[in-house]
Enzyme design. Sequence first.
Site, PDB file in Angstrom:
ATOM      1  N   ASP A  66      -7.144  -2.324  -4.836  1.00  0.00           N
ATOM      2  CA  ASP A  66      -6.782  -1.265  -3.901  1.00  0.00           C
ATOM      3  C   ASP A  66      -6.171  -0.080  -4.640  1.00  0.00           C
ATOM      4  OD1 ASP A  66      -6.219  -0.658  -0.845  1.00  0.00           O
ATOM      5  OD2 ASP A  66      -4.404  -0.096  -1.942  1.00  0.00           O
ATOM      6  N   TYR A  77      -3.402   8.683  -6.038  1.00  0.00           N
ATOM      7  CA  TYR A  77      -2.538   7.918  -6.955  1.00  0.00           C
ATOM      8  C   TYR A  77      -2.727   8.384  -8.385  1.00  0.00           C
ATOM      9  CZ  TYR A  77      -1.852   4.432  -3.220  1.00  0.00           C
ATOM     10  OH  TYR A  77      -1.540   3.786  -2.050  1.00  0.00           O
ATOM     11  N   GLN A  85      -3.949  -1.271   7.213  1.00  0.00           N
ATOM     12  CA  GLN A  85      -3.035  -1.444   6.078  1.00  0.00           C
ATOM     13  C   GLN A  85      -1.696  -0.804   6.409  1.00  0.00           C
ATOM     14  OE1 GLN A  85      -2.458   0.023   1.455  1.00  0.00           O
ATOM     15  NE2 GLN A  85      -4.556  -0.426   2.140  1.00  0.00           N
ATOM     16  N   HIS A 122      -5.872   7.323   4.808  1.00  0.00           N
ATOM     17  CA  HIS A 122      -4.560   6.992   4.258  1.00  0.00           C
ATOM     18  C   HIS A 122      -3.425   7.169   5.273  1.00  0.00           C
ATOM     19  CE1 HIS A 122      -2.391   6.948   0.086  1.00  0.00           C
ATOM     20  NE2 HIS A 122      -1.846   6.107   0.934  1.00  0.00           N
ATOM     21  N   SER A 158      -4.806   3.216   7.509  1.00  0.00           N
ATOM     22  CA  SER A 158      -3.504   2.902   6.929  1.00  0.00           C
ATOM     23  C   SER A 158      -2.451   3.820   7.540  1.00  0.00           C
ATOM     24  CB  SER A 158      -3.552   3.105   5.405  1.00  0.00           C
ATOM     25  OG  SER A 158      -2.322   2.786   4.805  1.00  0.00           O
ATOM     26  N   ASN A 159      -1.359   3.206   8.007  1.00  0.00           N
ATOM     27  CA  ASN A 159      -0.234   3.971   8.563  1.00  0.00           C
ATOM     28  C   ASN A 159      -0.604   4.733   9.834  1.00  0.00           C
ATOM     29  OD1 ASN A 159       1.462   3.348   6.173  1.00  0.00           O
ATOM     30  ND2 ASN A 159       0.048   4.714   5.110  1.00  0.00           N
TER      31      ASN A 159
END
Length: 314
Positions: free
Chosen positions: A36, A41, A178, A122, A152-153
């Site tokens: 992942d 990042y 996630q 994300h 995610s979130n």
Amino acid sequence: MLNLALGAMEYGTRIDEQTSFRLLDEYVDAGGEWIDTANCYAFWQDPSGHGGQSEELLGRWLAQRPGVRDRVKLATKVGCEPLWPGSWPEHSEGLGAQAIDAALETSLRRLGVDHIDLYWAHRDDRTAPLEETVAAFGKHAAAGTIGRLGLSNWALWRVERMRDLANQLGVMAPSALQLRYSYLQPRPFVRDHIHDHRFGWITDEVLDYAENNPEQQLFAYSPLMSGGFENRTDRPIDPAFDHPGTTRRLEALTDLAESLGTTRSAVVLAWLAGGTPAVTPIVGISTPDYLTTALTGTRLTLTPDQRRQLDEVW
């Protein structure tokens, strides 16, 4: 396969290439499958102020290991890359169609692959029309560049609205969530203070949702609370968890870990991976010792009595 995902967030920045390659090799050789990362990042660790270093490192690792692509599943994310250095979180790429198109093309190039197995939104972007976001992901899924879509979130009501729109448009709907989760629980209404994402926590409602919608796979980030379970003086447990329930839960966790001859972190991973619904922990592995802990935990099966020993502590 192990019910475990390797979090590669700091690979290529804080964690150097040689160490990262070694950990990736050992993870895959041990039966690990999910890796992942995200296109952003790790922008906060790189002098450029932009992300992409993790994806680039994974691309180099894959290129140097012919055949390993068939043994792993790649998950990356779109939505949180800063528009310019220092602009996070107020100004990031978001989830408009153009942003998704550009980010996916860049991620595929960095990774050196022709498809992403699981592509995450994300965080929610409420400035972009949801129909536009759904259609953009659906277009890439139909083209075969996205195997699955995850959120995610996101707040659950937005998850359901997105699924409904996807069904109306006849395109791929999200099949994974996630969020942050661990054995300890923060005090109510402080969750936005322990992470940048207001809805980034698995709650009882999320667990009930996943249990009654088995097509939705749950992934949990930060399950080991950055080393907080191991009494590290440099990694204290966040003050949001400072309440009597944490004290009691840590005592129960310590008792069980000692009786099993293992670490508290390993027991937490076993508790997550073997629960109902099962949760796939995403562990940011930075050393061989962390990898051993992660493998030990996900291979450990707790008995019903041992799970009750942990679950009945409030």
